[in-house]
Design a protein around this motif. Sequence first.
Motif, PDB file in Angstrom:
ATOM      1  N   GLU A   1     -25.323  90.550  84.030  1.00 24.81           N
ATOM      2  CA  GLU A   1     -24.428  89.400  84.170  1.00 24.81           C
ATOM      3  C   GLU A   1     -23.322  89.774  85.153  1.00 24.81           C
ATOM      4  O   GLU A   1     -23.130  90.955  85.440  1.00 24.81           O
TER       5      GLU A   1
ATOM      6  N   VAL B   1     -35.079  93.837  76.801  1.00 21.99           N
ATOM      7  CA  VAL B   1     -35.148  94.717  75.635  1.00 21.99           C
ATOM      8  C   VAL B   1     -35.812  96.033  76.023  1.00 21.99           C
ATOM      9  O   VAL B   1     -36.915  96.055  76.594  1.00 21.99           O
TER      10      VAL B   1
ATOM     11  N   ALA C   1     -30.833  97.236  74.411  1.00 19.92           N
ATOM     12  CA  ALA C   1     -31.121  96.237  75.437  1.00 19.92           C
ATOM     13  C   ALA C   1     -30.251  96.451  76.665  1.00 19.92           C
ATOM     14  O   ALA C   1     -29.229  97.144  76.616  1.00 19.92           O
TER      15      ALA C   1
ATOM     16  N   CYS D   1     -31.506  97.550  67.932  1.00 23.62           N
ATOM     17  CA  CYS D   1     -32.151  97.180  69.188  1.00 23.62           C
ATOM     18  C   CYS D   1     -31.346  97.752  70.352  1.00 23.62           C
ATOM     19  O   CYS D   1     -30.110  97.774  70.298  1.00 23.62           O
TER      20      CYS D   1
ATOM     21  N   ASN E   1     -18.108  89.575  76.307  1.00 19.91           N
ATOM     22  CA  ASN E   1     -19.318  89.461  75.479  1.00 19.91           C
ATOM     23  C   ASN E   1     -19.292  88.267  74.517  1.00 19.91           C
ATOM     24  O   ASN E   1     -20.330  87.678  74.249  1.00 19.91           O
TER      25      ASN E   1
ATOM     26  N   TRP F   1     -22.656  96.616  69.629  1.00 16.68           N
ATOM     27  CA  TRP F   1     -21.970  95.460  70.233  1.00 16.68           C
ATOM     28  C   TRP F   1     -20.904  95.878  71.235  1.00 16.68           C
ATOM     29  O   TRP F   1     -19.892  95.193  71.379  1.00 16.68           O
TER      30      TRP F   1
ATOM     31  N   GLU G   1     -26.915  84.635  81.626  1.00  9.36           N
ATOM     32  CA  GLU G   1     -26.845  85.991  81.056  1.00  9.36           C
ATOM     33  C   GLU G   1     -28.283  86.444  80.778  1.00  9.36           C
ATOM     34  O   GLU G   1     -29.036  85.747  80.111  1.00  9.36           O
TER      35      GLU G   1
ATOM     36  N   ILE H   1     -32.711  85.711  69.905  1.00 13.61           N
ATOM     37  CA  ILE H   1     -31.644  84.914  70.498  1.00 13.61           C
ATOM     38  C   ILE H   1     -31.743  83.539  69.869  1.00 13.61           C
ATOM     39  O   ILE H   1     -32.753  82.843  70.025  1.00 13.61           O
TER      40      ILE H   1
ATOM     41  N   ILE I   1     -28.120  94.210  79.421  1.00 17.40           N
ATOM     42  CA  ILE I   1     -27.554  92.899  79.737  1.00 17.40           C
ATOM     43  C   ILE I   1     -27.244  92.897  81.226  1.00 17.40           C
ATOM     44  O   ILE I   1     -26.705  93.865  81.756  1.00 17.40           O
TER      45      ILE I   1
ATOM     46  N   PRO J   1     -21.122  96.857  75.048  1.00 14.90           N
ATOM     47  CA  PRO J   1     -21.908  97.102  76.261  1.00 14.90           C
ATOM     48  C   PRO J   1     -21.236  98.104  77.209  1.00 14.90           C
ATOM     49  O   PRO J   1     -20.015  98.079  77.392  1.00 14.90           O
TER      50      PRO J   1
ATOM     51  N   PHE K   1     -31.101  89.291  79.351  1.00 13.04           N
ATOM     52  CA  PHE K   1     -31.341  90.392  78.418  1.00 13.04           C
ATOM     53  C   PHE K   1     -32.718  90.986  78.698  1.00 13.04           C
ATOM     54  O   PHE K   1     -33.704  90.246  78.802  1.00 13.04           O
TER      55      PHE K   1
ATOM     56  N   THR L   1     -26.908  86.353  69.324  1.00 15.25           N
ATOM     57  CA  THR L   1     -27.899  87.429  69.372  1.00 15.25           C
ATOM     58  C   THR L   1     -27.944  88.122  68.011  1.00 15.25           C
ATOM     59  O   THR L   1     -26.923  88.250  67.327  1.00 15.25           O
TER      60      THR L   1
END
Lengths: 119, 119
Positions: B97, B53, B93, B91, B103, B17, B49, B60, B95, B19, B51, B85
Amino acid sequence: MSPINFAEKLSLFSEHWSPKVIAELNDTQFKLVKFQGDFVWHQHDDTDEAFIVIKGEMQIGFRDREVTVKEGELFVVKKGIEHITRAKHECHAMIIEPRGVVNTGEAGGELTANNDVWI
Amino acid sequence: MSPINFAEKLSLFSEHWSPKVIAELNDTQFKLVKFQGDFVWHQHDDTDEAFIVIKGEMQIGFRDREVTVKEGELFVVKKGIEHITRAKHECHAMIIEPRGVVNTGEAGGELTANNDVWI
């Protein structure tokens, strides 16, 4: 509002140098493209342009050097920088750039594609 | 001005969590993130936003449904839409944005991360 699968979208077209829009983030578009051979020298005076290689590899040529971008890699061409994209073998990539950007920039020519075709 | 390799960048951190920015396209940032478990319900009132993967899969959640996004898939959460999320297993991913987006949106809380850490 469903997830967009790159492989599935890529299976829907075969022509080269003709980016297809798959999604938008605010005013920025995600486009899938297939290509092989040499594009044309051009630049985008008002925007950066991002490439993510999904399959194969591509070269991005600048007047003083060339970079190779492989599957699972991202490269951002900064605005105003003259460049040419190339691939020896067919490459599948995602282009991320603002809505309205023309693929050949100011250069024009026969490889200029309709810039807002969705799949 | 070198290509950015996702796997290489992902090998540089392990925390969840949180980024990490890897590139910018104009005012839009590309961030890599690892996570597992549940995030917090939140929304971004001023921006979409996206995502993508890269490894594993994520959910989501929306107030009326949930989507699963798998490796090689893209999902854009439109602005103002409350979402959460989640991932059962770790996972990885990307992002995408605008620069400056927090976040946790307006929700705040302990999972709020510094939003401009580059790797």
